[in-house]
Design a protein around this motif. Structure first.
Motif, PDB file in Angstrom:
ATOM      1  N   SER A 127       0.840  -1.194   0.000  1.00  0.00           N
ATOM      2  CA  SER A 127       0.000   0.000   0.000  1.00  0.00           C
ATOM      3  C   SER A 127       0.876   1.245   0.000  1.00  0.00           C
ATOM      4  CB  SER A 127      -0.917   0.025   1.224  1.00  0.00           C
ATOM      5  OG  SER A 127      -1.798  -1.071   1.239  1.00  0.00           O
ATOM      6  N   CYS A 128       0.392   2.258  -0.638  1.00  0.00           N
ATOM      7  CA  CYS A 128       1.058   3.561  -0.665  1.00  0.00           C
ATOM      8  C   CYS A 128       0.007   4.597  -0.307  1.00  0.00           C
ATOM      9  CB  CYS A 128       1.640   3.827  -2.043  1.00  0.00           C
ATOM     10  SG  CYS A 128       2.295   5.498  -2.270  1.00  0.00           S
ATOM     11  N   VAL A 129       0.121   5.145   0.886  1.00  0.00           N
ATOM     12  CA  VAL A 129      -0.826   6.158   1.339  1.00  0.00           C
ATOM     13  C   VAL A 129      -0.190   7.524   1.162  1.00  0.00           C
ATOM     14  CG1 VAL A 129      -2.158   7.031   3.278  1.00  0.00           C
ATOM     15  CG2 VAL A 129      -1.843   4.571   2.992  1.00  0.00           C
ATOM     16  N   VAL A 130      -0.914   8.416   0.519  1.00  0.00           N
ATOM     17  CA  VAL A 130      -0.372   9.753   0.277  1.00  0.00           C
ATOM     18  C   VAL A 130      -1.130  10.772   1.118  1.00  0.00           C
ATOM     19  CG1 VAL A 130       0.292   9.084  -2.046  1.00  0.00           C
ATOM     20  CG2 VAL A 130      -1.864  10.257  -1.688  1.00  0.00           C
ATOM     21  N   SER A 131      -0.426  11.799   1.516  1.00  0.00           N
ATOM     22  CA  SER A 131      -1.038  12.871   2.281  1.00  0.00           C
ATOM     23  C   SER A 131      -0.426  14.194   1.851  1.00  0.00           C
ATOM     24  CB  SER A 131      -0.836  12.659   3.786  1.00  0.00           C
ATOM     25  OG  SER A 131       0.534  12.610   4.107  1.00  0.00           O
ATOM     26  N   GLY A 132      -1.171  15.251   2.099  1.00  0.00           N
ATOM     27  CA  GLY A 132      -0.663  16.568   1.742  1.00  0.00           C
ATOM     28  C   GLY A 132      -1.027  16.995   0.341  1.00  0.00           C
ATOM     29  N   PHE A 133      -1.611  16.096  -0.447  1.00  0.00           N
ATOM     30  CA  PHE A 133      -2.065  16.460  -1.778  1.00  0.00           C
ATOM     31  C   PHE A 133      -3.104  15.450  -2.218  1.00  0.00           C
ATOM     32  CE2 PHE A 133       0.141  13.242  -4.374  1.00  0.00           C
ATOM     33  CZ  PHE A 133       1.097  12.794  -3.486  1.00  0.00           C
ATOM     34  N   THR A 134      -3.860  15.831  -3.209  1.00  0.00           N
ATOM     35  CA  THR A 134      -4.868  14.923  -3.733  1.00  0.00           C
ATOM     36  C   THR A 134      -4.274  14.100  -4.857  1.00  0.00           C
ATOM     37  OG1 THR A 134      -7.000  14.782  -4.853  1.00  0.00           O
ATOM     38  CG2 THR A 134      -5.687  16.758  -5.249  1.00  0.00           C
ATOM     39  N   LEU A 135      -4.689  12.860  -4.898  1.00  0.00           N
ATOM     40  CA  LEU A 135      -4.181  11.966  -5.939  1.00  0.00           C
ATOM     41  C   LEU A 135      -4.745  12.273  -7.317  1.00  0.00           C
ATOM     42  CD1 LEU A 135      -4.078   8.365  -4.429  1.00  0.00           C
ATOM     43  CD2 LEU A 135      -2.172   9.724  -5.291  1.00  0.00           C
ATOM     44  N   ASP A 136      -5.760  13.115  -7.349  1.00  0.00           N
ATOM     45  CA  ASP A 136      -6.496  13.320  -8.599  1.00  0.00           C
ATOM     46  C   ASP A 136      -5.622  13.786  -9.756  1.00  0.00           C
ATOM     47  OD1 ASP A 136      -9.541  14.605  -7.026  1.00  0.00           O
ATOM     48  OD2 ASP A 136      -8.678  12.605  -7.165  1.00  0.00           O
ATOM     49  N   TYR A 137      -4.496  14.423  -9.472  1.00  0.00           N
ATOM     50  CA  TYR A 137      -3.679  14.983 -10.548  1.00  0.00           C
ATOM     51  C   TYR A 137      -2.310  14.318 -10.673  1.00  0.00           C
ATOM     52  CZ  TYR A 137      -7.255  18.512  -9.942  1.00  0.00           C
ATOM     53  OH  TYR A 137      -8.456  19.153  -9.814  1.00  0.00           O
ATOM     54  N   TYR A 138      -2.183  13.164 -10.026  1.00  0.00           N
ATOM     55  CA  TYR A 138      -0.884  12.507 -10.022  1.00  0.00           C
ATOM     56  C   TYR A 138      -0.980  11.065 -10.494  1.00  0.00           C
ATOM     57  CZ  TYR A 138       1.052  16.362  -7.313  1.00  0.00           C
ATOM     58  OH  TYR A 138       1.480  17.586  -6.901  1.00  0.00           O
ATOM     59  N   ALA A 139      -0.076  10.730 -11.388  1.00  0.00           N
ATOM     60  CA  ALA A 139       0.154   9.317 -11.648  1.00  0.00           C
ATOM     61  C   ALA A 139       1.051   8.793 -10.530  1.00  0.00           C
ATOM     62  CB  ALA A 139       0.824   9.116 -13.004  1.00  0.00           C
ATOM     63  N   ILE A 140       0.856   7.540 -10.184  1.00  0.00           N
ATOM     64  CA  ILE A 140       1.653   6.914  -9.132  1.00  0.00           C
ATOM     65  C   ILE A 140       2.401   5.730  -9.711  1.00  0.00           C
ATOM     66  CG2 ILE A 140       1.638   5.748  -6.913  1.00  0.00           C
ATOM     67  CD1 ILE A 140       0.886   8.673  -6.719  1.00  0.00           C
ATOM     68  N   GLY A 141       3.663   5.665  -9.380  1.00  0.00           N
ATOM     69  CA  GLY A 141       4.486   4.556  -9.841  1.00  0.00           C
ATOM     70  C   GLY A 141       5.038   3.763  -8.676  1.00  0.00           C
ATOM     71  N   TRP A 142       5.264   2.500  -8.929  1.00  0.00           N
ATOM     72  CA  TRP A 142       5.985   1.631  -7.987  1.00  0.00           C
ATOM     73  C   TRP A 142       7.328   1.289  -8.605  1.00  0.00           C
ATOM     74  CZ3 TRP A 142       4.926   0.356  -3.045  1.00  0.00           C
ATOM     75  CH2 TRP A 142       3.619   0.520  -2.564  1.00  0.00           C
ATOM     76  N   PHE A 143       8.346   1.383  -7.788  1.00  0.00           N
ATOM     77  CA  PHE A 143       9.705   1.100  -8.212  1.00  0.00           C
ATOM     78  C   PHE A 143      10.326   0.156  -7.191  1.00  0.00           C
ATOM     79  CE2 PHE A 143      10.003   4.412 -11.453  1.00  0.00           C
ATOM     80  CZ  PHE A 143       8.924   5.215 -11.105  1.00  0.00           C
ATOM     81  N   ARG A 144      11.398  -0.492  -7.594  1.00  0.00           N
ATOM     82  CA  ARG A 144      12.101  -1.352  -6.643  1.00  0.00           C
ATOM     83  C   ARG A 144      13.603  -1.272  -6.883  1.00  0.00           C
ATOM     84  NH1 ARG A 144      10.241  -7.375  -8.827  1.00  0.00           N
ATOM     85  NH2 ARG A 144      11.441  -7.348 -10.795  1.00  0.00           N
ATOM     86  N   GLN A 145      14.321  -1.541  -5.819  1.00  0.00           N
ATOM     87  CA  GLN A 145      15.778  -1.557  -5.928  1.00  0.00           C
ATOM     88  C   GLN A 145      16.325  -2.691  -5.077  1.00  0.00           C
ATOM     89  OE1 GLN A 145      17.788   2.165  -5.092  1.00  0.00           O
ATOM     90  NE2 GLN A 145      19.534   1.521  -6.330  1.00  0.00           N
ATOM     91  N   ALA A 146      17.001  -3.579  -5.744  1.00  0.00           N
ATOM     92  CA  ALA A 146      17.643  -4.706  -5.069  1.00  0.00           C
ATOM     93  C   ALA A 146      19.079  -4.322  -4.749  1.00  0.00           C
ATOM     94  CB  ALA A 146      17.599  -5.930  -5.963  1.00  0.00           C
ATOM     95  N   PRO A 147      19.681  -4.956  -3.761  1.00  0.00           N
ATOM     96  CA  PRO A 147      21.065  -4.643  -3.400  1.00  0.00           C
ATOM     97  C   PRO A 147      21.997  -4.782  -4.600  1.00  0.00           C
ATOM     98  CG  PRO A 147      20.076  -6.036  -1.733  1.00  0.00           C
ATOM     99  CD  PRO A 147      19.094  -5.972  -2.868  1.00  0.00           C
ATOM    100  N   GLY A 148      22.778  -3.757  -4.822  1.00  0.00           N
ATOM    101  CA  GLY A 148      23.753  -3.801  -5.896  1.00  0.00           C
ATOM    102  C   GLY A 148      23.187  -3.588  -7.287  1.00  0.00           C
TER     103      GLY A 148
END
Length: 125
Positions: free
Chosen positions: A21-42
């Motif tokens: 889950s990604c909970v956002v605060s301080g702004f409305t999601l209505d104008y934002y695309a949301i991305g998921w990213f990942r980073q593995a060690p190295g």
């Protein structure tokens, strides 16, 4: 203040599932695309999936197609990433990020302005 907070990570066996889950605060999601990213060690950070502001468009990295599903609930200011059939190579810190958009699309290669702190996903038997 704009903030994104991820949760739902953990230790899971290969073949298992998690919902991030990604909970956002301080702004409305209505104008934002949301991305998921990942980073593995190295390794470099990798774009996993994104969803447009309306939720009508999604994109996935080839490595996760058919296993990951992104969704959003703007009323709850929350974006989800359902991860199924987990593999050891999915082990990484997963981050969500927000991209101000003026169209109904999302792009994993955009410059995402706001980032969360990440949640660890570990896939191991």
């Amino acid at each position: 203040q704009l903030q994104l907070v991820e949760s739902g990570g953990g230790l899971v066996q290969p073949g298992g599932s998690l919902r991030l889950s990604c909970v956002v605060s301080g702004f409305t999601l209505d104008y934002y695309a949301i991305g998921w990213f990942r980073q593995a060690p190295g390794k470099e950070r990798e774009g996993v999936s994104c969803i447009s502001s309306s939720g009508g468009r999604t994109n996935y990295a080839d490595s996760v197609k058919g296993r990951f599903t992104i969704s959003r609930d703007n009323a709850k200011n929350t974006v989800y990433l359902q991860i199924n059939s987990l593999k050891p190579e999915d082990t990484a810190v997963y981050y969500c990020a927000a991209d101000r958009r003026y169209d109904s699309s999302c792009n994993l290669y955009s410059k995402y302005e706001y980032w969360g702190q990440g949640t660890q996903v570990t896939v191991s038997s």
